[in-house]
Design a protein around this motif. Structure first.
Motif, PDB file in Angstrom:
ATOM      1  N   GLU A 123     -54.182 -47.983 -23.807  1.00 40.08           N
ATOM      2  CA  GLU A 123     -55.581 -47.446 -23.482  1.00 40.08           C
ATOM      3  C   GLU A 123     -56.687 -48.335 -24.639  1.00 40.08           C
ATOM      4  OE1 GLU A 123     -54.330 -42.966 -22.528  1.00 40.08           O
ATOM      5  OE2 GLU A 123     -54.199 -43.663 -24.620  1.00 40.08           O
ATOM      6  N   ALA A 124     -56.347 -48.536 -25.827  1.00 37.92           N
ATOM      7  CA  ALA A 124     -57.211 -49.343 -26.663  1.00 37.92           C
ATOM      8  C   ALA A 124     -57.599 -50.477 -26.122  1.00 37.92           C
ATOM      9  CB  ALA A 124     -56.639 -49.525 -28.201  1.00 37.92           C
ATOM     10  N   ARG A 125     -56.689 -51.215 -25.396  1.00 34.89           N
ATOM     11  CA  ARG A 125     -56.669 -52.595 -24.696  1.00 34.89           C
ATOM     12  C   ARG A 125     -57.766 -52.410 -23.668  1.00 34.89           C
ATOM     13  NH1 ARG A 125     -53.900 -56.089 -26.989  1.00 34.89           N
ATOM     14  NH2 ARG A 125     -52.192 -55.113 -27.830  1.00 34.89           N
ATOM     15  N   ALA A 126     -57.349 -51.335 -22.849  1.00 42.76           N
ATOM     16  CA  ALA A 126     -58.382 -51.122 -21.686  1.00 42.76           C
ATOM     17  C   ALA A 126     -59.796 -51.028 -22.174  1.00 42.76           C
ATOM     18  CB  ALA A 126     -58.025 -49.767 -20.998  1.00 42.76           C
ATOM     19  N   HIS A 127     -59.897 -50.543 -23.300  1.00 44.05           N
ATOM     20  CA  HIS A 127     -61.402 -50.447 -23.829  1.00 44.05           C
ATOM     21  C   HIS A 127     -61.930 -51.877 -24.437  1.00 44.05           C
ATOM     22  CE1 HIS A 127     -60.995 -46.112 -23.967  1.00 44.05           C
ATOM     23  NE2 HIS A 127     -62.625 -45.967 -24.222  1.00 44.05           N
ATOM     24  N   GLU A 128     -60.910 -52.371 -24.982  1.00 43.48           N
ATOM     25  CA  GLU A 128     -61.566 -53.795 -25.649  1.00 43.48           C
ATOM     26  C   GLU A 128     -60.354 -54.826 -25.293  1.00 43.48           C
ATOM     27  OE1 GLU A 128     -64.136 -54.916 -26.355  1.00 43.48           O
ATOM     28  OE2 GLU A 128     -65.473 -53.195 -27.060  1.00 43.48           O
ATOM     29  N   PRO A 129     -60.092 -55.581 -24.312  1.00 36.48           N
ATOM     30  CA  PRO A 129     -58.987 -56.543 -23.996  1.00 36.48           C
ATOM     31  C   PRO A 129     -58.757 -57.460 -25.237  1.00 36.48           C
ATOM     32  CG  PRO A 129     -60.343 -56.107 -21.980  1.00 36.48           C
ATOM     33  CD  PRO A 129     -61.108 -55.482 -23.019  1.00 36.48           C
ATOM     34  N   ASP A 130     -59.971 -57.949 -25.823  1.00 39.24           N
ATOM     35  CA  ASP A 130     -59.562 -59.048 -26.676  1.00 39.24           C
ATOM     36  C   ASP A 130     -59.298 -58.634 -28.270  1.00 39.24           C
ATOM     37  OD1 ASP A 130     -60.027 -61.365 -25.018  1.00 39.24           O
ATOM     38  OD2 ASP A 130     -61.922 -60.506 -24.450  1.00 39.24           O
ATOM     39  N   VAL A 131     -59.353 -57.187 -28.378  1.00 39.06           N
ATOM     40  CA  VAL A 131     -59.443 -56.953 -29.824  1.00 39.06           C
ATOM     41  C   VAL A 131     -57.850 -56.533 -30.043  1.00 39.06           C
ATOM     42  CG1 VAL A 131     -59.744 -54.620 -31.334  1.00 39.06           C
ATOM     43  CG2 VAL A 131     -61.508 -55.673 -29.799  1.00 39.06           C
ATOM     44  N   ARG A 132     -57.396 -56.994 -31.281  1.00 38.16           N
ATOM     45  CA  ARG A 132     -56.138 -56.820 -31.611  1.00 38.16           C
ATOM     46  C   ARG A 132     -55.838 -55.176 -32.256  1.00 38.16           C
ATOM     47  NH1 ARG A 132     -53.043 -60.572 -34.805  1.00 38.16           N
ATOM     48  NH2 ARG A 132     -54.724 -61.694 -35.355  1.00 38.16           N
ATOM     49  N   THR A 133     -54.951 -54.851 -31.387  1.00 36.02           N
ATOM     50  CA  THR A 133     -54.578 -53.234 -31.659  1.00 36.02           C
ATOM     51  C   THR A 133     -53.171 -52.960 -31.370  1.00 36.02           C
ATOM     52  OG1 THR A 133     -55.393 -51.044 -31.083  1.00 36.02           O
ATOM     53  CG2 THR A 133     -55.189 -52.732 -29.051  1.00 36.02           C
ATOM     54  N   VAL A 134     -52.783 -51.961 -32.023  1.00 36.07           N
ATOM     55  CA  VAL A 134     -51.562 -51.223 -31.629  1.00 36.07           C
ATOM     56  C   VAL A 134     -51.795 -49.812 -31.387  1.00 36.07           C
ATOM     57  CG1 VAL A 134     -50.051 -52.762 -32.946  1.00 36.07           C
ATOM     58  CG2 VAL A 134     -50.978 -50.763 -34.117  1.00 36.07           C
ATOM     59  N   GLY A 135     -53.085 -49.375 -31.216  1.00 36.08           N
ATOM     60  CA  GLY A 135     -53.501 -48.136 -31.058  1.00 36.08           C
ATOM     61  C   GLY A 135     -54.735 -47.866 -31.531  1.00 36.08           C
ATOM     62  N   GLY A 136     -55.429 -46.749 -31.282  1.00 35.44           N
ATOM     63  CA  GLY A 136     -56.808 -46.638 -32.026  1.00 35.44           C
ATOM     64  C   GLY A 136     -57.256 -45.213 -31.787  1.00 35.44           C
ATOM     65  N   LEU A 137     -58.616 -45.026 -31.973  1.00 32.37           N
ATOM     66  CA  LEU A 137     -59.366 -43.852 -31.897  1.00 32.37           C
ATOM     67  C   LEU A 137     -60.524 -44.345 -31.279  1.00 32.37           C
ATOM     68  CD1 LEU A 137     -58.974 -42.137 -35.257  1.00 32.37           C
ATOM     69  CD2 LEU A 137     -58.019 -41.152 -33.229  1.00 32.37           C
ATOM     70  N   TRP A 138     -61.206 -43.396 -30.172  1.00 34.17           N
ATOM     71  CA  TRP A 138     -62.459 -43.546 -29.269  1.00 34.17           C
ATOM     72  C   TRP A 138     -63.434 -42.700 -29.816  1.00 34.17           C
ATOM     73  CZ3 TRP A 138     -65.189 -46.807 -27.562  1.00 34.17           C
ATOM     74  CH2 TRP A 138     -66.033 -46.837 -26.494  1.00 34.17           C
ATOM     75  N   SER A 139     -64.472 -43.286 -30.253  1.00 33.52           N
ATOM     76  CA  SER A 139     -65.601 -42.302 -30.716  1.00 33.52           C
ATOM     77  C   SER A 139     -66.787 -42.519 -29.764  1.00 33.52           C
ATOM     78  CB  SER A 139     -66.093 -42.664 -32.316  1.00 33.52           C
ATOM     79  OG  SER A 139     -67.383 -41.912 -32.329  1.00 33.52           O
TER      80      SER A 139
END
Ligand SMILES: Cc1cc2nc3c(=O)[nH]c(=O)nc-3n(C[C@H](O)[C@H](O)[C@H](O)COP(=O)(O)OP(=O)(O)OC[C@H]3O[C@@H](n4cnc5c(N)ncnc54)[C@H](O)[C@@H]3O)c2cc1C
Length: 371
Positions: A123-139
């Motif tokens: 889901e985090a990748r769907a928000h920002e495909p180029d950002v390094r992530t293993v999970g996140g929070l959306w504000s």
């Protein structure tokens, strides 16, 4: 009888918001600033983020005034065409070790009434495909604002209500008298003075100096400021195309950590870092030698960033009440009768989220003035 009812020291976003709020009820309000124009210090040297109110302890002024201020800022922007964008913000865990911190952030935010959505890696990748992530929070409530646009709005509102802005005017003395306060002001012509029934100290990085001039023992009061510089590097246009929202790491101890900063003109910067300064000889230049450290921090969020994409940009200085390594300190918004200074209002330690909170701080000052 005093020459005027209210004098506000400092025409940054906080002093301007206070002046705009108080001027209609206090004819002839005087707003003083030592610089040639309003908003030349911290208020024009920041990330211009409208913070949602995520990180601050429940019940703190930072939490309450951020949440209220954010709504007020968006409302003002909509009604007065001030450039802004509710971009939303991704807080990304870049390593598995950061994931538990997301739970803590989400809990603190919820206590402040701020709803964050937990995102899986996909889901985090769907928000920002180029950002390094293993999970996140959306504000969803986070965004950006043109700080100058906001300040100009407050100034125009204050002037239209009869306030007077005195630039190039440095307050160098404050004497408490029966009818209020005598302010000594240094300008090109020398030192002149006038009296005001009430005084609002919105002097930013010199908030403690002004409190001391009024006779407050700033160490006993816990008002001594510890300036902490934050530098930014601008990013090449190709980097700006890599993200469409604000992107933050899990926060570091002294600051929110180097993050992706967008402005309403579509430019992108990385920053700010956090560097406590040894004294008040402020130098706003950004050290080019920091480039590789910034590129490293940027790559933790956006692996594609190269060293040569970054150029030294602006810096700002945080008026922190906590010295390096000390725990959280809240904003000081205080009427100082208890210190023998009735009608003297101290606004001290207004670091982030002070831009967001400014209109809410102004409301609180208006309540204190009415009390
Ligand atoms: C690096 C950085 C990033 C930040 N990012 C954000 C963000 O994204 N979002 C957010 O909400 N907040 C942010 N902030 C915080 C925000 O910028 C500040 O809280 C806000 O600008 C403080 O405004 P102010 O009016 O109190 O101070 P200032 O803008 O510093 O204004 C104080 C004014 O007082 C005047 N003054 C001082 N002494 C005297 C004197 N003796 N006589 C006359 N005038 C005097 C100065 O000239 C100055 O204009 C950030 C801050 C920094 C440093």
């Amino acid at each position: 009888m005093a020459d005027t009812e209210i004098a506000v020291i400092g025409a940054g976003v906080v002093g301007l918001a206070v002046a705009a709020r108080l001027a209609p009820d206090h004819p002839g309000l005087i707003l003083l600033d030592r610089n040639p124009k309003h908003g030349m210090e911290t208020s024009s040297r920041n990330s211009q983020v409208v913070h949602a109110g995520i990180y601050y302890p429940e019940g703190s002024l930072k939490a309450r005034l951020c949440v209220e201020g954010r709504e007020r800022v968006y409302d003002l922007c909509r009604r007065h065409d001030i450039p802004h964008r509710k971009t939303g913000k991704l807080i990304t865990a870049t390593r598995a070790e950061d994931l538990p911190a997301l739970d803590a952030i989400q809990k603190t935010a919820a206590a402040n009434g701020v709803v964050l959505t937990r995102l899986s890696e996909a889901e985090a990748r769907a928000h920002e495909p180029d950002v390094r992530t293993v999970g996140g929070l959306w504000s969803p409530e986070s965004g950006i604002v043109d700080a100058h646009g906001l300040m100009d709005h407050f100034l125009q509102k204050a002037l239209a209500a009869g306030a007077v802005l005195q630039p190039r005017s440095t307050v160098v003395g404050i004497e408490h008298r029966d009818d209020g306060y005598r302010l000594s002001v240094q300008d090109a012509a020398g030192v002149e003075s006038f009296t005001s029934e009430r005084v609002v100290n919105a002097a930013g990085l010199d908030g403690d100096t002004i409190a001391a001039l009024a006779g407050i023992d700033i160490d006993a009061a816990g008002y001594r400021l510890h300036p902490c510089k934050g530098s930014y590097f601008s990013a090449a246009t190709r980097c700006a195309k890599l993200v469409s929202h604000l992107v933050y790491p899990v926060p570091a101890k002294e600051s929110l950590g180097v993050h992706v900063v967008l402005d309403t003109g579509g430019r992108m910067r990385f920053g700010p870092d956090a560097e406590y300064l040894p004294d008040r000889r402020f130098d706003y230049r950004v050290d080019p030698a920091k480039r590789s450290a910034f590129a490293e921090a940027a790559r933790r969020l956006l692996p594609e960033v190269r060293d040569e994409d970054l150029e030294p940009d602006i810096s700002g200085i945080r008026p922190k009440l906590q010295a390096k390594g000390e725990p959280f300190r809240d904003f000081v918004v205080a009427e100082e009768s208890a210190r023998g200074l009735p009608g003297f209002y101290d606004l001290i330690g207004i670091e982030s989220p002070g831009l967001t909170a400014a209109p809410a701080i102004a409301e609180l000052v208006a309540r204190l003035v009415r009390a």
